[in-house]
Design an enzyme around this catalytic site. Structure first.
Site, PDB file in Angstrom:
ATOM      1  N   PRO A  23      29.728 -13.718  15.241  1.00  0.00           N
ATOM      2  CA  PRO A  23      29.113 -12.810  16.216  1.00  0.00           C
ATOM      3  C   PRO A  23      27.726 -13.303  16.615  1.00  0.00           C
ATOM      4  CG  PRO A  23      29.036 -11.876  14.010  1.00  0.00           C
ATOM      5  CD  PRO A  23      29.872 -13.104  13.919  1.00  0.00           C
ATOM      6  N   THR A  25      24.524 -12.263  19.369  1.00  0.00           N
ATOM      7  CA  THR A  25      23.933 -11.434  20.402  1.00  0.00           C
ATOM      8  C   THR A  25      23.594 -12.288  21.620  1.00  0.00           C
ATOM      9  OG1 THR A  25      23.055  -9.782  18.874  1.00  0.00           O
ATOM     10  CG2 THR A  25      21.913 -10.025  20.973  1.00  0.00           C
ATOM     11  N   HIS A 174      28.632  -4.688  10.394  1.00  0.00           N
ATOM     12  CA  HIS A 174      27.493  -5.593  10.226  1.00  0.00           C
ATOM     13  C   HIS A 174      26.621  -5.081   9.079  1.00  0.00           C
ATOM     14  CE1 HIS A 174      24.641  -8.615  10.914  1.00  0.00           C
ATOM     15  NE2 HIS A 174      24.412  -8.479  12.209  1.00  0.00           N
ATOM     16  N   TYR A 179      19.627  -5.638   9.261  1.00  0.00           N
ATOM     17  CA  TYR A 179      19.869  -4.433  10.035  1.00  0.00           C
ATOM     18  C   TYR A 179      20.171  -3.259   9.094  1.00  0.00           C
ATOM     19  CZ  TYR A 179      19.605  -7.764  13.800  1.00  0.00           C
ATOM     20  OH  TYR A 179      19.154  -8.745  14.645  1.00  0.00           O
ATOM     21  N   ARG A 226      30.597  -7.865   7.114  1.00  0.00           N
ATOM     22  CA  ARG A 226      29.801  -9.090   6.988  1.00  0.00           C
ATOM     23  C   ARG A 226      28.564  -8.788   6.152  1.00  0.00           C
ATOM     24  NH1 ARG A 226      26.460 -13.053  11.096  1.00  0.00           N
ATOM     25  NH2 ARG A 226      27.509 -14.956  10.459  1.00  0.00           N
ATOM     26  N   GLY A 289      23.609 -23.808  10.008  1.00  0.00           N
ATOM     27  CA  GLY A 289      23.152 -25.185  10.086  1.00  0.00           C
ATOM     28  C   GLY A 289      24.090 -26.196   9.463  1.00  0.00           C
ATOM     29  N   GLY A 310      28.749 -20.502  14.919  1.00  0.00           N
ATOM     30  CA  GLY A 310      28.114 -19.809  16.021  1.00  0.00           C
ATOM     31  C   GLY A 310      27.753 -20.720  17.169  1.00  0.00           C
TER      32      GLY A 310
END
Length: 352
Positions: A23, A25, A174, A179, A226, A289, A310
């Site tokens: 995911p 944004t 999430h 968050y 996640r 990474g 991603g």
């Protein structure tokens, strides 16, 4: 790497390979939270991966943190996501919508009601955020009451039902990246004295209640989560008990039979091994990474059942074909990550 291209069952579906779009944004939704005009094309372009996990999507007005992020709680939201689901399915893909409540990572200028953000405790993350008026410091949030925590669980439940109405194959909760759910885990963000604060069991309670409610509503086979154990971001510090909290949490979530666990790995290999032992269902692993020459290593080693990526998939809609052919990869254009139009969104070149 060959195992990555094998099909694998997931819930009541079969994925065409073991590659997952993580995911991300993109801040291209309409101001009312409806997905943007190009979103269906964007996701359909990338439907050759086994599973797409769509961008963080707020389950309520209070859940929004950033500008132009999508929601999944109104009829207009559902109508927009139906177009995305249909486009992905037409290409043979599978789509989970990530339910993301930003918690204290929010600014009143970015939300439809312009209210103060909400969080486990009234503790600021001490970081700025982009708004319509430029970069501004995030104000201290308002602490949720115990009843409001329970209402937030109900908001997640409702949003999950709406996601299924919109044609999604499931939802990913999430619980990562600083968050709301991870805010409950961290003593630096959670100083509550009610059943949602203090002990490991109490700080994990909100996540477990959200997962339980959603699994009851739409089925465990369509419910995933996640986590990012040890992530220290925007004032989040899980303390010395952090690893043990995740050992407890994963074991409790495993009892629910959720369809998958998606780990954003922060480098604690001993904890990852313990999570793998405690989790009986599908495990997706994301290593931020990760170099190209290590793609497939975690599936080959048995540490994960699927691997998520991603930026590589963002910049390479034909990511699977490029891996199979050992073809070069496009570089992602960071300047177009958030907001804007087709540039850096739907205009990345394919290899063939």
């Amino acid at each position: 790497m060959r195992q990555l291209f094998d099909s694998i069952p997931l819930g009541h579906s079969t994925l065409q390979n073991r590659l997952v779009m993580a995911p991300m944004t993109r801040s291209r939704a309409e101001f009312d939270g409806s997905p943007g005009a190009l979103a269906a094309e964007y996701y359909a372009q990338r439907a050759s991966v086994g599973l797409i996990v769509a961008e963080g999507t707020q389950p309520s007005e209070d859940g929004q943190g950033y500008l132009n992020t999508p929601g999944i709680y109104t009829d207009a939201h559902v109508a927009g996501w139906k177009k995305i689901s249909a486009a992905v399915h037409e290409k043979g893909g599978r789509l989970f919508i990530q339910l993301m409540h930003a918690g204290r990572m929010s600014h009143p200028d970015n939300t439809p009601h312009h209210r103060q953000g909400v969080a486990p405790s009234a503790i600021s993350p001490n970081t700025p955020m982009f708004t319509l008026n430029g970069m501004q410091d995030i104000p201290a949030p308002r602490a949720l009451t115990t009843d409001e925590v329970r209402q937030t669980v109900a908001d997640f439940r409702f949003a999950a039902r709406r996601a299924i109405e919109a044609g999604a194959d499931g939802v990913e909760i999430h619980g990562a990246n600083a968050y709301l759910i991870q805010q409950f885990f961290a003593p630096s963000a959670n100083t509550r004295t009610d059943p949602y604060g203090g002990s490991i069991e109490n700080r994990a309670r909100f996540a477990i209640e959200v997962a339980t409610a959603i699994a009851e509503e739409i089925g465990a086979h369509r419910t995933a989560i996640r986590l990012s154990p040890g992530m220290a971001l925007w004032g989040i510090d899980e303390g010395v008990e952090g690893p043990d909290l995740y050992r407890y949490l994963v074991a409790e979530l495993d009892k629910l039979g959720l369809v998958y666990l998606h780990i954003m790995h922060q480098g604690d290999e001993a904890l990852l091994a313990d999570i793998r032992k405690r989790w009986k269902q599908t495990l997706i692993l994301n290593r931020p990474g990760r170099p190209r020459d290590q793609i497939g290593d975690d599936v080959t080693a048995g540490l994960a059942d699927l691997e998520s990526y991603g930026q590589m998939i963002l910049a390479n809609p034909d990511f699977v074909a490029r891996l199979k052919a050992d073809a070069p990869l496009n570089e992602a254009d960071r300047s177009t990550y958030f907001g804007g139009n087709a540039q850096g969104y739907t205009d990345y070149a394919t290899w063939l």
